[in-house]
Motif scaffolding. Structure first.
Motif, PDB file in Angstrom:
ATOM      1  N   MET A   1     -59.497  73.856 -12.691  1.00 30.08           N
ATOM      2  CA  MET A   1     -60.814  74.479 -12.647  1.00 30.08           C
ATOM      3  C   MET A   1     -61.740  73.647 -11.750  1.00 30.08           C
ATOM      4  SD  MET A   1     -63.165  75.604 -15.805  1.00 30.08           S
ATOM      5  CE  MET A   1     -64.886  75.845 -15.611  1.00 30.08           C
ATOM      6  N   THR A   2     -62.529  74.316 -10.967  1.00 33.31           N
ATOM      7  CA  THR A   2     -63.454  73.653 -10.069  1.00 33.31           C
ATOM      8  C   THR A   2     -64.687  73.201 -10.846  1.00 33.31           C
ATOM      9  OG1 THR A   2     -62.697  75.078  -8.280  1.00 33.31           O
ATOM     10  CG2 THR A   2     -64.749  73.916  -7.934  1.00 33.31           C
ATOM     11  N   THR A   3     -65.105  71.966 -10.638  1.00 35.69           N
ATOM     12  CA  THR A   3     -66.265  71.437 -11.348  1.00 35.69           C
ATOM     13  C   THR A   3     -67.561  71.813 -10.621  1.00 35.69           C
ATOM     14  OG1 THR A   3     -66.347  69.357 -10.116  1.00 35.69           O
ATOM     15  CG2 THR A   3     -64.887  69.434 -12.050  1.00 35.69           C
ATOM     16  N   HIS A   4     -68.666  71.623 -11.319  1.00 33.25           N
ATOM     17  CA  HIS A   4     -69.981  71.854 -10.712  1.00 33.25           C
ATOM     18  C   HIS A   4     -70.127  71.000  -9.462  1.00 33.25           C
ATOM     19  CE1 HIS A   4     -74.263  71.233  -9.996  1.00 33.25           C
ATOM     20  NE2 HIS A   4     -74.432  72.430 -10.535  1.00 33.25           N
ATOM     21  N   GLU A   5     -69.714  69.747  -9.535  1.00 34.44           N
ATOM     22  CA  GLU A   5     -69.845  68.843  -8.388  1.00 34.44           C
ATOM     23  C   GLU A   5     -69.000  69.312  -7.211  1.00 34.44           C
ATOM     24  OE1 GLU A   5     -69.199  67.779 -11.582  1.00 34.44           O
ATOM     25  OE2 GLU A   5     -71.249  67.096 -11.970  1.00 34.44           O
ATOM     26  N   ASP A   6     -67.769  69.799  -7.493  1.00 34.84           N
ATOM     27  CA  ASP A   6     -66.906  70.309  -6.429  1.00 34.84           C
ATOM     28  C   ASP A   6     -67.535  71.520  -5.755  1.00 34.84           C
ATOM     29  OD1 ASP A   6     -64.959  68.404  -7.063  1.00 34.84           O
ATOM     30  OD2 ASP A   6     -63.794  69.792  -8.300  1.00 34.84           O
ATOM     31  N   THR A   7     -68.081  72.427  -6.562  1.00 33.85           N
ATOM     32  CA  THR A   7     -68.694  73.633  -6.021  1.00 33.85           C
ATOM     33  C   THR A   7     -69.941  73.296  -5.210  1.00 33.85           C
ATOM     34  OG1 THR A   7     -67.809  74.992  -7.806  1.00 33.85           O
ATOM     35  CG2 THR A   7     -69.718  75.866  -6.622  1.00 33.85           C
TER      36      THR A   7
END
Length: 124
Positions: A1-7
């Motif tokens: 799952m993509t994290t907030h920071e990654d997005t």
């Protein structure tokens, strides 16, 4: 799952591609089946062409994310637009769907552009 920071980093990377005019580099940030609802097009080629049209018309244009809200695989972004002479401060509102750390789908609107100068009018 993509994290907030990654997005958030993905969004900033895309904006840096736009701001530095590295349009071809931005293609790698999008899935092959990326769909732009405002352009009604699949693939990033239409987006790249729209970016070229905008920057040709407004050579000083830059976008800067002010708010990035992430919920699961969706991100809502409010960005200011710099480098355009306008009565009000132009803003972009975009919603992205992220798949595998890349942009898969986008919806968008703008406000504050003078008549016939919004991204929708320039590329529409």
């Amino acid at each position: 799952m993509t994290t907030h920071e990654d997005t958030a980093a993905l969004i900033r990377q895309m904006q840096e591609c736009f701001n530095s005019r590295q349009f071809d580099r931005a293609a790698d940030l999008h899935t092959p089946g990326f769909y732009s609802h405002p352009l009604g097009a699949t693939g990033f080629a239409a987006g790249r062409d729209a970016w070229r049209m905008l920057t040709a018309r407004y050579p000083e244009i830059r976008v800067v994310a002010q708010d990035i809200l992430v919920d699961g695989d969706r991100a809502a972004v409010r960005s200011t637009v710099e480098g355009i002479t306008s009565g009000a401060a132009p803003e972009l509102f975009e919603i992205f769907r992220i798949d595998g750390g890349r942009f898969a789908e986008m919806w968008g609107a703008s406000t504050g552009f003078r008549a016939a100068a919004s991204p929708e009018d320039v590329v529409g």
